[in-house]
Scaffold this motif. Structure first.
Motif, PDB file in Angstrom:
ATOM      1  N   ARG A 260       7.870  53.354  37.158  1.00 16.26           N
ATOM      2  CA  ARG A 260       8.679  52.488  38.012  1.00 16.26           C
ATOM      3  C   ARG A 260       9.296  51.315  37.260  1.00 16.26           C
ATOM      4  NH1 ARG A 260       7.174  54.044  43.236  1.00 16.26           N
ATOM      5  NH2 ARG A 260       6.264  56.132  43.024  1.00 16.26           N
ATOM      6  N   THR A 261       8.829  51.059  36.027  1.00 19.33           N
ATOM      7  CA  THR A 261       9.445  49.995  35.233  1.00 19.33           C
ATOM      8  C   THR A 261       9.793  50.535  33.856  1.00 19.33           C
ATOM      9  OG1 THR A 261       7.580  48.997  34.007  1.00 19.33           O
ATOM     10  CG2 THR A 261       7.754  48.469  36.352  1.00 19.33           C
ATOM     11  N   GLU A 262      10.843  50.011  33.296  1.00 18.26           N
ATOM     12  CA  GLU A 262      11.301  50.486  31.984  1.00 18.26           C
ATOM     13  C   GLU A 262      10.248  50.231  30.912  1.00 18.26           C
ATOM     14  OE1 GLU A 262      15.058  49.742  28.886  1.00 18.26           O
ATOM     15  OE2 GLU A 262      15.110  48.961  30.936  1.00 18.26           O
ATOM     16  N   PHE A 263       9.563  49.093  30.996  1.00 15.00           N
ATOM     17  CA  PHE A 263       8.611  48.734  29.947  1.00 15.00           C
ATOM     18  C   PHE A 263       7.400  49.658  29.933  1.00 15.00           C
ATOM     19  CE2 PHE A 263       4.981  46.263  28.330  1.00 15.00           C
ATOM     20  CZ  PHE A 263       5.465  45.955  27.061  1.00 15.00           C
ATOM     21  N   THR A 264       6.907  50.057  31.116  1.00 13.23           N
ATOM     22  CA  THR A 264       5.703  50.882  31.169  1.00 13.23           C
ATOM     23  C   THR A 264       6.010  52.383  31.182  1.00 13.23           C
ATOM     24  OG1 THR A 264       5.673  50.674  33.587  1.00 13.23           O
ATOM     25  CG2 THR A 264       4.317  49.129  32.332  1.00 13.23           C
ATOM     26  N   ALA A 265       7.274  52.746  31.200  1.00 10.47           N
ATOM     27  CA  ALA A 265       7.633  54.165  31.293  1.00 10.47           C
ATOM     28  C   ALA A 265       7.130  54.972  30.105  1.00 10.47           C
ATOM     29  CB  ALA A 265       9.150  54.311  31.430  1.00 10.47           C
ATOM     30  N   VAL A 266       6.836  54.294  28.983  1.00 14.76           N
ATOM     31  CA  VAL A 266       6.384  55.006  27.781  1.00 14.76           C
ATOM     32  C   VAL A 266       4.864  55.113  27.707  1.00 14.76           C
ATOM     33  CG1 VAL A 266       8.418  54.263  26.502  1.00 14.76           C
ATOM     34  CG2 VAL A 266       6.330  52.889  26.385  1.00 14.76           C
TER      35      VAL A 266
END
Length: 274
Positions: A260-266
């Protein structure tokens, strides 16, 4: 990050016996809880009982040692009295002086532990000493709001302003972590009364895990963790939880919320899907 780190949380019920004693109530046990709620509403306008009347039914913790290895644990009423739960938890501080991490620990968890330890006649100088015994704790102890031996993330992230306090569930979810979305109800009384101890400890440990993940993000913000170190610790946490069957649901929800967030998508790129 100063190791070892102990992230902790407590779960409580109203102590009906102490409440009856405090208010001079002579009522059947079945009627005490409702009477205490009514009295509390008259006193303060809220149902939330005064801290001294919170009986501890579970303390959970995540321990990260100097080598970075993780261990999650719970002391609950399944096998221990409240006094025994407290004794086991407080003994940790007799042996080590971890960095203590909590969400709202300064205003709830530690004061409740203090009152309940006094109620049972326990001694805990390693946790509550403010320099009278160990002079070093005059300048860095677990009670002072502005010391970092105890990191109360709710207080710190609000910049010590009560108007800015946030719920752990909301912050964790916003940052891409599980929180308790989908089941935000407070189930502790139900778990205790039905003796569903595994559900109780998993519930408490989930708060500990969310707090740990928010703590890592806070350390990244402050520059106490470099981005690569932060990523490594997230991966280590995922690997650790993959060995903890009771937290399979937490891990599955995290996998979803991380997208749901770009930072945690990885976060789960290198973690295989089963």
């Amino acid at each position: 990050m100063r190791l070892p780190v102990l992230v902790f949380d407590i779960e409580t019920l109203t102590d009906l016996k102490s409440g009856a004693h405090l208010y001079g109530l002579d009522l059947p046990v079945a009627d005490l809880a409702q009477a205490l709620v009514k009295l509390r509403r008259q006193e303060s306008g809220v149902d939330f009982q005064r801290l001294a009347l919170h009986e501890i039914v579970c303390i959970s913790g995540l321990w990260i040692d100097e080598q970075g290895s993780m261990k999650i644990f719970s002391f609950s009423r399944e096998q221990h009295s409240e006094s025994e739960i407290l004794t086991k938890f407080l003994s940790i501080f007799d042996k080590r002086n971890p960095t203590l991490v909590s969400w709202n620990g300064s205003q709830f968890d530690l004061p409740v532990i203090l009152f309940r330890a006094m109620y049972h006649g326990l001694s805990a100088p390693s946790l509550f000493d403010q320099g009278e015994i160990d002079q070093q704790k005059r300048y860095n102890n677990y009670q002072n709001r502005y010391h970092h031996r105890h990191v109360d993330l709710m207080d710190i992230m609000a910049m010590f302003n009560g108007r800015h306090f946030q719920k752990l569930d909301d912050v964790a979810h916003l940052l891409g972590y599980p929180g308790k979305r989908g089941d935000g109800a407070y189930h502790v009384p139900e778990y205790v009364h039905q003796q569903e101890w595994q559900k109780l400890t998993s519930y408490c440990e989930a708060d500990v895990l969310n707090t740990w993940l928010v703590y890592l993000r806070w350390l990244l913000l402050k520059g106490q963790l470099l981005l690569n170190d932060y990523r490594d610790l997230v991966q280590q946490t995922i690997q650790f939880l993959s060995t903890q069957a009771q937290h399979a649901d937490f891990l599955a929800i995290w996998r979803d919320t991380s997208q749901r967030t770009e930072f945690t998508a990885v976060d789960f790129i290198s973690f295989p899907t089963h």
